[in-house]
Write a protein that holds these residues in place. Sequence first.
Motif, mmCIF file in Angstrom:
data_model
loop_
_atom_site.group_PDB
_atom_site.id
_atom_site.type_symbol
_atom_site.label_atom_id
_atom_site.label_comp_id
_atom_site.label_asym_id
_atom_site.label_seq_id
_atom_site.Cartn_x
_atom_site.Cartn_y
_atom_site.Cartn_z
ATOM 1 N N ILE A 184 14.322 -22.634 43.683
ATOM 2 C CA ILE A 184 15.385 -21.770 43.160
ATOM 3 C C ILE A 184 14.838 -20.381 42.830
ATOM 4 N N ALA A 185 13.650 -20.334 42.210
ATOM 5 C CA ALA A 185 13.037 -19.042 41.883
ATOM 6 C C ALA A 185 12.740 -18.252 43.151
ATOM 7 N N ALA A 186 12.283 -18.948 44.195
ATOM 8 C CA ALA A 186 11.978 -18.290 45.468
ATOM 9 C C ALA A 186 13.256 -17.765 46.116
ATOM 10 N N ARG A 187 14.331 -18.552 46.009
ATOM 11 C CA ARG A 187 15.596 -18.109 46.599
ATOM 12 C C ARG A 187 16.167 -16.924 45.833
ATOM 13 N N ASP A 188 16.015 -16.935 44.515
ATOM 14 C CA ASP A 188 16.467 -15.788 43.708
ATOM 15 C C ASP A 188 15.798 -14.508 44.192
ATOM 16 N N TYR A 189 14.493 -14.608 44.433
ATOM 17 C CA TYR A 189 13.740 -13.429 44.864
ATOM 18 C C TYR A 189 14.240 -12.943 46.224
ATOM 19 N N LYS A 190 14.398 -13.887 47.159
ATOM 20 C CA LYS A 190 14.873 -13.523 48.504
ATOM 21 C C LYS A 190 16.259 -12.881 48.435
ATOM 22 N N ASP A 191 17.150 -13.505 47.668
ATOM 23 C CA ASP A 191 18.534 -13.020 47.607
ATOM 24 C C ASP A 191 18.641 -11.637 46.972
ATOM 25 N N SER A 192 17.815 -11.386 45.967
ATOM 26 C CA SER A 192 17.908 -10.115 45.250
ATOM 27 C C SER A 192 17.090 -8.989 45.889
ATOM 28 N N HIS A 193 16.217 -9.349 46.847
ATOM 29 C CA HIS A 193 15.372 -8.330 47.470
ATOM 30 C C HIS A 193 15.677 -8.078 48.942
ATOM 31 N N ARG A 194 16.689 -8.761 49.498
ATOM 32 C CA ARG A 194 17.023 -8.496 50.894
ATOM 33 C C ARG A 194 17.620 -7.096 51.023
ATOM 34 N N GLU A 195 17.477 -6.502 52.187
ATOM 35 C CA GLU A 195 17.941 -5.126 52.410
ATOM 36 C C GLU A 195 19.459 -5.030 52.476
ATOM 37 N N THR A 196 20.094 -6.021 53.097
ATOM 38 C CA THR A 196 21.539 -5.974 53.285
ATOM 39 C C THR A 196 22.261 -6.770 52.196
ATOM 40 N N SER A 197 23.118 -6.101 51.445
ATOM 41 C CA SER A 197 23.927 -6.738 50.395
ATOM 42 C C SER A 197 23.120 -7.668 49.491
ATOM 43 N N PRO A 198 22.119 -7.137 48.793
ATOM 44 C CA PRO A 198 21.334 -7.995 47.901
ATOM 45 C C PRO A 198 22.171 -8.515 46.731
ATOM 46 N N LEU A 199 21.708 -9.623 46.162
ATOM 47 C CA LEU A 199 22.363 -10.187 44.987
ATOM 48 C C LEU A 199 22.200 -9.239 43.807
ATOM 49 N N LYS A 200 23.304 -8.767 43.270
ATOM 50 C CA LYS A 200 23.255 -7.957 42.066
ATOM 51 C C LYS A 200 24.638 -7.949 41.419
ATOM 52 N N GLN A 201 24.661 -7.670 40.143
ATOM 53 C CA GLN A 201 25.933 -7.663 39.417
ATOM 54 C C GLN A 201 26.683 -6.365 39.684
ATOM 55 N N ALA A 202 27.959 -6.486 40.016
ATOM 56 C CA ALA A 202 28.795 -5.299 40.200
ATOM 57 C C ALA A 202 28.961 -4.607 38.849
ATOM 58 N N ASP A 203 29.082 -3.295 38.862
ATOM 59 C CA ASP A 203 29.199 -2.530 37.619
ATOM 60 C C ASP A 203 30.382 -2.969 36.771
ATOM 61 N N ASP A 204 31.468 -3.400 37.421
ATOM 62 C CA ASP A 204 32.675 -3.778 36.672
ATOM 63 C C ASP A 204 32.847 -5.292 36.551
#
Length: 223
Positions: A177-197
């Motif tokens: 899960i930790a490895a997937r979190d890293y991959k998802d949040s560091h990919r170039e296209t549409s990374p995992l992140k919280q929208a401002d709103d």
Amino acid sequence: MEDRMQIAIDGPASAGKSTVAKLVAKKLGYVYCDTGAMYRSVTLLVLRRGVAPDDAAAVTALLPEVHIEFKPSADGQLTLLNGEDITLAIRQEDVTNNASAVAAIPAVRTELTNQQREIAAKGNIVMDGRDIGTTVLPHAELKVFMVASVEERARRRFLDNKEKGIDVSVETLEKEIAARDYKDSHRETSPLKQADDAVRLDTTPMSIDEVVDSIIKLYEARQ
């Protein structure tokens, strides 16, 4: 005021997004779109064809063959790939562990984002994934970003696997899960992140029902 609404639920792996999104959609009478199942469907096809999940050119070449459908069933919802019921197959560990690599390929994201927007355009919808509020449905009326500790998410995955007869230790799941979190949040296209709103919702100490109730209250507040 008309209650028509797009609800976007994002968050990291095993945060409980799909389970919660299904229940919220059922309570509201909305359509549910499981975007994670769509990426898993492509991943399953990739693995079946013996293609490396990170071979962008080879994976992209398979996209014209991908036709994903969701159909209601007695247990909730079936995922079909080219007419085949793959609901259980896409939850296997090899699919889970390779989905991030496939999802990081720009052409895959473009193709599935287009399909997801087509589904959302048909009416009221609850959609969950990694980039729904930021990329797929940036104008959604309600955005929720679900989080939970790695330890809690591993515990949930362990219990879910146990029910399915899959024997994987909690320690191994924490690493995955930790490895997937890293991959998802560091990919170039549409990374995992919280929208401002988006509303951040830490579900670590919460039951599924409590999470669903919290989102329903947020929905009601938007009316």
